[in-house]
Design a protein around this motif. Structure first.
Motif, PDB file in Angstrom:
ATOM      1  N   MET A 153       0.842  -1.193   0.000  1.00  0.00           N
ATOM      2  CA  MET A 153       0.000   0.000   0.000  1.00  0.00           C
ATOM      3  C   MET A 153       0.873   1.237   0.000  1.00  0.00           C
ATOM      4  N   PRO A 154       0.543   2.231  -0.803  1.00  0.00           N
ATOM      5  CA  PRO A 154       1.344   3.461  -0.820  1.00  0.00           C
ATOM      6  C   PRO A 154       1.205   4.213   0.501  1.00  0.00           C
ATOM      7  N   GLU A 155       2.306   4.875   0.910  1.00  0.00           N
ATOM      8  CA  GLU A 155       2.259   5.679   2.125  1.00  0.00           C
ATOM      9  C   GLU A 155       1.393   6.912   1.882  1.00  0.00           C
ATOM     10  N   LEU A 156       0.680   7.335   2.925  1.00  0.00           N
ATOM     11  CA  LEU A 156      -0.239   8.467   2.828  1.00  0.00           C
ATOM     12  C   LEU A 156       0.145   9.532   3.849  1.00  0.00           C
ATOM     13  N   PRO A 157      -0.205  10.795   3.596  1.00  0.00           N
ATOM     14  CA  PRO A 157       0.084  11.851   4.580  1.00  0.00           C
ATOM     15  C   PRO A 157      -0.717  11.649   5.853  1.00  0.00           C
ATOM     16  N   THR A 158      -0.174  12.104   6.964  1.00  0.00           N
ATOM     17  CA  THR A 158      -0.827  11.951   8.257  1.00  0.00           C
ATOM     18  C   THR A 158      -0.839  13.273   9.008  1.00  0.00           C
ATOM     19  N   VAL A 167      -3.736  10.686  12.408  1.00  0.00           N
ATOM     20  CA  VAL A 167      -4.891  10.479  11.539  1.00  0.00           C
ATOM     21  C   VAL A 167      -4.374  10.445  10.111  1.00  0.00           C
ATOM     22  N   THR A 168      -4.686   9.400   9.365  1.00  0.00           N
ATOM     23  CA  THR A 168      -4.218   9.261   7.988  1.00  0.00           C
ATOM     24  C   THR A 168      -5.193   9.922   7.032  1.00  0.00           C
ATOM     25  N   LEU A 169      -4.662  10.703   6.102  1.00  0.00           N
ATOM     26  CA  LEU A 169      -5.481  11.364   5.082  1.00  0.00           C
ATOM     27  C   LEU A 169      -5.527  10.461   3.851  1.00  0.00           C
ATOM     28  N   ARG A 170      -6.719  10.078   3.442  1.00  0.00           N
ATOM     29  CA  ARG A 170      -6.865   9.205   2.276  1.00  0.00           C
ATOM     30  C   ARG A 170      -6.873  10.045   0.999  1.00  0.00           C
ATOM     31  N   PRO A 171      -6.590   9.452  -0.151  1.00  0.00           N
ATOM     32  CA  PRO A 171      -6.640  10.197  -1.409  1.00  0.00           C
ATOM     33  C   PRO A 171      -8.033  10.775  -1.650  1.00  0.00           C
ATOM     34  N   GLY A 172      -8.080  11.994  -2.159  1.00  0.00           N
ATOM     35  CA  GLY A 172      -9.351  12.666  -2.400  1.00  0.00           C
ATOM     36  C   GLY A 172      -9.634  13.692  -1.331  1.00  0.00           C
ATOM     37  N   VAL A 173     -10.918  13.944  -1.083  1.00  0.00           N
ATOM     38  CA  VAL A 173     -11.354  14.975  -0.134  1.00  0.00           C
ATOM     39  C   VAL A 173     -11.524  14.364   1.247  1.00  0.00           C
TER      40      VAL A 173
END
Length: 403
Positions: A153-158, A167-173
């Motif tokens: 899984m690609p790393e996501l901003p937190t 809290v992880t921010l998912r792609p999109g809004v």
């Protein structure tokens, strides 16, 4: 002993179905209580219904005892009982064909009784269909298969708070707010719908959607409805909540020196930068005179506190914006959520409660407070007085000059 009439349909009072979620019940109550705030009988019934259905324990007791018709399952949707395994009868077929048909049926029954272990998910499954009932893996030729490597899984901003929670921010809004949001911030200084993050192609943008107390990035207030791009390590403040953005693969600052471990760092968005000349000319927030929307007044005329847009706390402790030295007032008793066109009052779980026009407020549920309406807090009575706008004051001065 039950405190409700089992023949009264509390779900009908709140206009929700019997299987409504807690969120739907609370939202519906908020909507109806503002609509019927000054209908005392209706308001009291709404309060009673919410007190029962908003408490999981009391709601379960009500559901068990209430003589209210409940929807029954549709029996037509239930599957019919399986028919017994018999060999199909072929009218007019030759004896050899009938024997072959019987042999096929016997083989199918034998295969249905065979259970094998799926080499992927390790569950026991039937071999009749050739696929695992649990994960769908093809069982034919599966000998020697041990496991499927996990997906990368690609790393996501937190977002990281002061206590280190992430809290992880998912792609999109990703919505931000105090209620029904992707980034849920249960703080009264945060608006129900406060802001939103947009994550796209590794870039994170933030937009304030018109919150009461504003959104700040590195100490600078965002212009509502104007998205800005964020860099790694940006400090974001929503009301009284402060979070730090962490981007995947970005350099991490050394806690001892404060310098970045990597040679480069993400650029600061031009939207959020302020020049030295602008900083000198820009007055400090404390120097700006906030517009007064209303006054919080005591009935005895001793207290008259100006209220500007934002959140104002009420309580006995000196740390509150409005301090009431009354032993019947809780340390943190209530809050006023002041907006330019409306003021809401919310009891924050006080011991003796808050009464608006002799109606007790439900704790942690904001209600509109019109001007001049009596508010009982502790042993004192208070009301909201509207502040005159600059246009009204200018109009009065013109009239006086004309006279």
């Amino acid at each position: 002993m039950s405190t409700f009439d089992p023949h009264e349909d509390l779900y009908a009072i709140l206009e929700v179905p019997p299987d409504a979620s807690e969120e739907l019940i609370r939202e519906q109550y908020r909507k109806l209580v503002q609509q019927y705030m000054w209908d005392r009988e209706k308001f009291a019934r709404l309060n009673h219904a919410f007190e029962v259905l908003g408490d999981p324990k009391r709601r379960a007791e009500y559901d068990m005892q209430a003589a209210i018709p409940r929807p029954r399952p549709d029996l037509s949707t239930l599957s019919a009982p399986p028919e017994p395994d018999v060999a199909p009868t072929v009218i007019g077929a030759k004896p050899e064909e009938l024997l072959a048909t019987q042999q096929i049926a016997d083989l199918q029954r034998t295969r249905m009784g065979v259970r094998v272990t799926c080499p992927v998910c390790k569950t026991e499954t039937s071999a009749v269909d050739g696929y695992c009932e649990e994960c769908g893996f093809a069982l034919a030729g599966a000998e020697g298969v041990q496991e499927i490597p996990p997906l990368e899984m690609p790393e996501l901003p937190t977002l990281v708070d002061a206590q280190g929670n992430t809290v992880t921010l998912r792609p999109g809004v990703n919505t931000v707010g105090r209620l029904n949001a992707d980034v849920l911030l249960p703080d009264p200084s945060v608006s129900r719908s406060h802001a939103r993050f947009t994550v796209e192609n590794g870039v994170v943008a933030l937009e304030d959607v018109g919150s009461t107390n504003g959104t700040f990035v590195n100490g600078q207030k965002l212009t509502p409805q104007t998205p800005v791009t964020l860099s790694n390590g940006a400090e974001i403040t929503f009301g009284g909540m402060k979070l730090t953005l962490r981007l995947p693969g970005a350099p991490v600052a050394d806690q001892a020196t404060g310098e970045s471990v990597a040679a480069t760092s993400a650029p600061v968005p031009p939207t959020l930068s302020v020049s030295a000349d602008e900083a000198e000319n820009e007055p400090a927030p404390a120097d700006k005179e906030a517009e007064v929307v209303a006054y919080w007044c005591s009935e005895d005329g001793i207290m008259r506190v100006p209220l500007s847009p934002g959140m104002h706390t009420i309580g006995r402790r000196p740390s509150n914006h409005i301090v009431i030295a009354d032993p019947y007032v809780s340390g943190n008793h209530a809050i006023l959520l002041v907006e330019p066109d409306v003021v809401n009052i919310e009891d924050v779980g006080s011991t003796n409660g808050t009464l608006v026009d002799d109606t007790r407020l439900i704790a942690h549920v904001a209600a509109p407070l019109p001007f001049g309406v009596k508010v009982q807090i502790g042993q004192g009575t208070y009301y909201l007085e509207k502040a005159e706008s600059a246009e009204e004051i200018a109009g009065e001065e013109v009239s006086a000059d004309a006279e």
